[in-house]
Design a protein around this motif. Structure first.
Motif, short mmCIF file in Angstrom:
data_model
loop_
_atom_site.label_atom_id
_atom_site.label_comp_id
_atom_site.label_asym_id
_atom_site.label_seq_id
_atom_site.Cartn_x
_atom_site.Cartn_y
_atom_site.Cartn_z
N GLY A 118 37.45 116.55 -19.76
CA GLY A 118 37.68 116.96 -18.39
C GLY A 118 37.15 115.94 -17.40
O GLY A 118 36.40 115.03 -17.77
N THR A 119 37.51 116.12 -16.14
CA THR A 119 37.12 115.17 -15.12
C THR A 119 35.61 115.13 -14.93
O THR A 119 35.01 114.06 -14.79
CB THR A 119 37.78 115.53 -13.77
OG1 THR A 119 39.18 115.67 -13.95
CG2 THR A 119 37.51 114.46 -12.73
N GLY A 120 34.96 116.30 -14.94
CA GLY A 120 33.52 116.36 -14.75
C GLY A 120 32.78 115.59 -15.83
O GLY A 120 31.83 114.84 -15.54
N GLU A 121 33.20 115.76 -17.08
CA GLU A 121 32.56 115.02 -18.18
C GLU A 121 32.76 113.52 -18.00
O GLU A 121 31.83 112.74 -18.18
CB GLU A 121 33.19 115.45 -19.52
CG GLU A 121 32.76 116.80 -20.02
CD GLU A 121 33.34 117.09 -21.40
OE1 GLU A 121 33.69 116.12 -22.12
OE2 GLU A 121 33.47 118.27 -21.76
N LEU A 122 33.96 113.14 -17.66
CA LEU A 122 34.26 111.71 -17.52
C LEU A 122 33.44 111.08 -16.40
O LEU A 122 32.91 109.97 -16.55
CB LEU A 122 35.75 111.51 -17.26
CG LEU A 122 36.25 110.07 -17.22
CD1 LEU A 122 35.85 109.30 -18.47
CD2 LEU A 122 37.77 110.03 -17.04
N ILE A 123 33.28 111.79 -15.28
CA ILE A 123 32.47 111.27 -14.18
C ILE A 123 31.03 111.10 -14.63
O ILE A 123 30.39 110.06 -14.37
CB ILE A 123 32.55 112.21 -12.96
CG1 ILE A 123 33.94 112.17 -12.35
CG2 ILE A 123 31.50 111.83 -11.92
CD1 ILE A 123 34.16 113.23 -11.26
N ALA A 124 30.48 112.11 -15.31
CA ALA A 124 29.09 112.04 -15.75
C ALA A 124 28.86 110.86 -16.69
O ALA A 124 27.86 110.13 -16.57
CB ALA A 124 28.69 113.36 -16.44
N PHE A 125 29.76 110.67 -17.63
CA PHE A 125 29.59 109.58 -18.59
C PHE A 125 29.86 108.21 -17.95
O PHE A 125 29.29 107.21 -18.38
CB PHE A 125 30.47 109.80 -19.81
CG PHE A 125 30.06 110.98 -20.64
CD1 PHE A 125 28.74 111.15 -21.01
CD2 PHE A 125 30.99 111.94 -21.05
CE1 PHE A 125 28.33 112.24 -21.78
CE2 PHE A 125 30.60 113.03 -21.81
CZ PHE A 125 29.27 113.18 -22.17
N ARG A 126 30.71 108.16 -16.92
CA ARG A 126 30.88 106.90 -16.19
C ARG A 126 29.59 106.53 -15.45
O ARG A 126 29.23 105.35 -15.39
CB ARG A 126 32.03 107.04 -15.18
CG ARG A 126 33.39 106.90 -15.79
CD ARG A 126 33.71 105.46 -16.18
NE ARG A 126 34.14 104.67 -15.02
CZ ARG A 126 34.33 103.36 -15.05
NH1 ARG A 126 34.08 102.68 -16.16
NH2 ARG A 126 34.75 102.72 -13.99
N LEU A 127 28.90 107.52 -14.90
CA LEU A 127 27.62 107.25 -14.25
C LEU A 127 26.63 106.69 -15.27
O LEU A 127 25.89 105.74 -14.98
CB LEU A 127 27.07 108.53 -13.62
CG LEU A 127 27.85 109.10 -12.43
CD1 LEU A 127 27.32 110.48 -12.06
CD2 LEU A 127 27.76 108.17 -11.23
N LEU A 128 26.61 107.29 -16.47
CA LEU A 128 25.71 106.81 -17.52
C LEU A 128 26.11 105.41 -17.97
O LEU A 128 25.24 104.55 -18.22
CB LEU A 128 25.75 107.77 -18.71
CG LEU A 128 24.84 107.42 -19.90
CD1 LEU A 128 23.37 107.43 -19.47
CD2 LEU A 128 25.07 108.40 -21.05
#
Length: 491
Positions: A118-128
């Protein structure tokens, strides 16, 4: 292992490479340089590789406009905010150790991005993923500065400079290839998953070729602690600058974005005042003021920001035009930038061998060439057509001009940086480069989109008109860089 070369003013010992040999460590300089440059290239690639994958990500994950913007820019935000902290941690904990940690974090985060549901997961992992890059990239310059001297350092810095900005265009190319290939029906996911095998191989190789971190003597313990107040001030200032630059256009430039931008400058001023006071009192500031007093570094900050802003802005608005206005596929859009990337890298690796009579003119000449070629791109595309073969001549000229403005600037500025200042210089110049890219995308992107909206219904002709205005603005910024290139640096 130590190789020697004749003593020089910059290298009175005559040593061109010094590493600390440890059991199980391969200290051959070529392999060391290849490993650190390859990891840097991979991390920089991810700043831009997602651009051409964005439409596919939006379709498959159902991302909103703001969500998609954060997928693209979340990496850049944490990367820019934490770069200088990453440089300081390398100085405190050891560059080899922090390099390996950063590479591991980046590789794991890339795997997680590729598997996101999902988008939320992808955003979080992009931050990491951006945080991993912020740990990794500053160590590259520090390892070069500490392990190469004399002519070997000059060549290594040339490779570093060529890699630093060519990653932008190369990211667009590789992103287009991977998305269009749709490997095993995975769509956009290979733009992240491609990092995993590369990261694993680099981790194995880095464990063998990077020299062990030297034990710190008693004299090196002077206040070498992480400057937490400076970190908070800088992180807040960079965040207040980058977040509205990234999201402002998408959100229609609401009041909060202007308040955020207006607050960034006072916080930067407060950070500078605090760092200067800390240095005067014998502390260890996050950015040592003495780095900015090194001959050529202050001017290099302006030139690097100008080059990276023009580079990122050009790539971004041209991508918007050729995909949105001309309807190019992701593959064709990516390959369009291949001449710029190839020439940038080639010039960055060879400019030192050009005739001595040309050396003084390289920087102003590079900016001037960029200005002319940028304007030419807009003129060639102004009728809504594809520009013909002369367009690719202009792309080649832009790659050469940007490289001449960037590579000699970076190499000459860093040639006088002492090893003990390597972490500070690395963090400072890497952050400036990143902020330059962000500013270029935000400013030229906003100009393009606002001009496009004023033209009414989007189309090839309206998009070409918006592009023409942007290329004139890019040419103006490059012309300012040409003027700065005329300034002589006193050594």
């Amino acid at each position: 292992m130590t190789t020697t070369s004749p003593p020089t003013a910059a290298d009175p010992t005559g040593s061109s490479l010094t590493t600390s040999k440890a059991p199980g460590t391969d200290n051959r300089p070529g392999r060391l340089l290849a490993v650190v440059i390859a990891a840097q290239f991979m991390a920089l690639l991810d700043v831009f590789i997602v651009n051409v994958a964005a439409p596919t990500i939006r379709t498959e994950l159902g991302a909103s406009g703001a969500g998609l913007q954060m997928v693209v820019a979340g990496y850049t935000i944490t990367y820019a905010v934490l770069l200088i902290t990453g440089a300081r941690l390398g100085d405190l904990l050891g560059h080899r150790r922090v390099y390996l940690i950063g590479l591991a974090v980046f590789t794991v985060a890339s795997l997680a991005c590729g598997l996101s549901r999902g988008t939320g997961e992808l955003i979080a992992f992009r931050l990491l993923q951006g945080a991993g890059s912020a740990l990794l990239i500053p160590q590259v310059l520090s390892l070069i500065q500490r392990n190469f001297t004399g002519e070997a350092r000059t060549k290594a810095l040339g490779a570093y400079a060529a890699t630093l900005a060519v990653g932008a265009a190369a990211g667009q190319v590789l992103g287009g290839v991977l998305v269009s290939a749709d490997l095993f029906g995975t769509g956009w996911r290979p733009v992240f998953l491609v990092n995993v095998p590369v990261g694993v191989v680099l981790l194995i190789m880095a464990g063998r070729v990077l020299p062990r971190d030297a034990a710190r003597g008693a004299g090196e313990g002077r206040a070498r602690v992480l400057d937490l107040p400076g970190l908070v001030l800088l992180g807040a200032a960079v965040s207040l600058l980058t977040v509205p630059l990234v999201l402002g256009q998408q959100e229609g430039w609401p009041l909060w974005s202007w308040l955020s931008l207006g607050s960034a400058l006072p916080l930067f001023a407060l950070f500078c005042a605090y760092e200067s006071r800390l240095a005067r009192n014998g502390g260890a500031p996050l950015i040592s003021p003495r780095v900015l007093r090194i001959p050529g570094v202050g001017l290099a900050v302006f030139r690097i920001a100008a080059v990276m802003g023009v580079n990122a802005g050009f790539l971004f608005v041209l991508t918007l035009h050729i995909q949105g206005g001309l309807g190019y596929s992701a593959l064709r859009a990516g390959l369009t930038f291949a001449p710029t990337a190839v020439v940038f890298g080639a010039v960055g690796l060879t400019w030192r061998r050009w005739p001595a009579v040309l050396q003084r003119a390289l920087i102003p000449g590079g900016f001037a060439l960029t200005a002319l070629a940028s304007a030419a791109v807009g003129l060639l595309l102004r009728d809504g057509g594809e520009g013909g073969p002369w367009l690719y001549v202009a792309f080649v000229a832009i790659g050469a001009g940007l490289s001449l403005g960037f590579s000699p600037t970076l190499t000459r500025a860093l040639s006088t940086v002492r090893p003990k200042d390597a972490a500070d210089a690395s963090g400072l110049l890497s952050t400036v480069a990143q902020l330059g890219q962000l500013t270029g995308v935000a400013c030229y992107g906003a100009l393009f989109l606002n001009r496009l909206e004023s033209q009414g219904a989007p189309g090839a002709y309206s998009s070409a008109d918006a592009l023409l205005v942007c290329t004139y603005a890019l040419a103006g910024a490059a012309a300012l860089g040409a003027v700065s290139g005329l300034v002589r640096v006193r050594r």
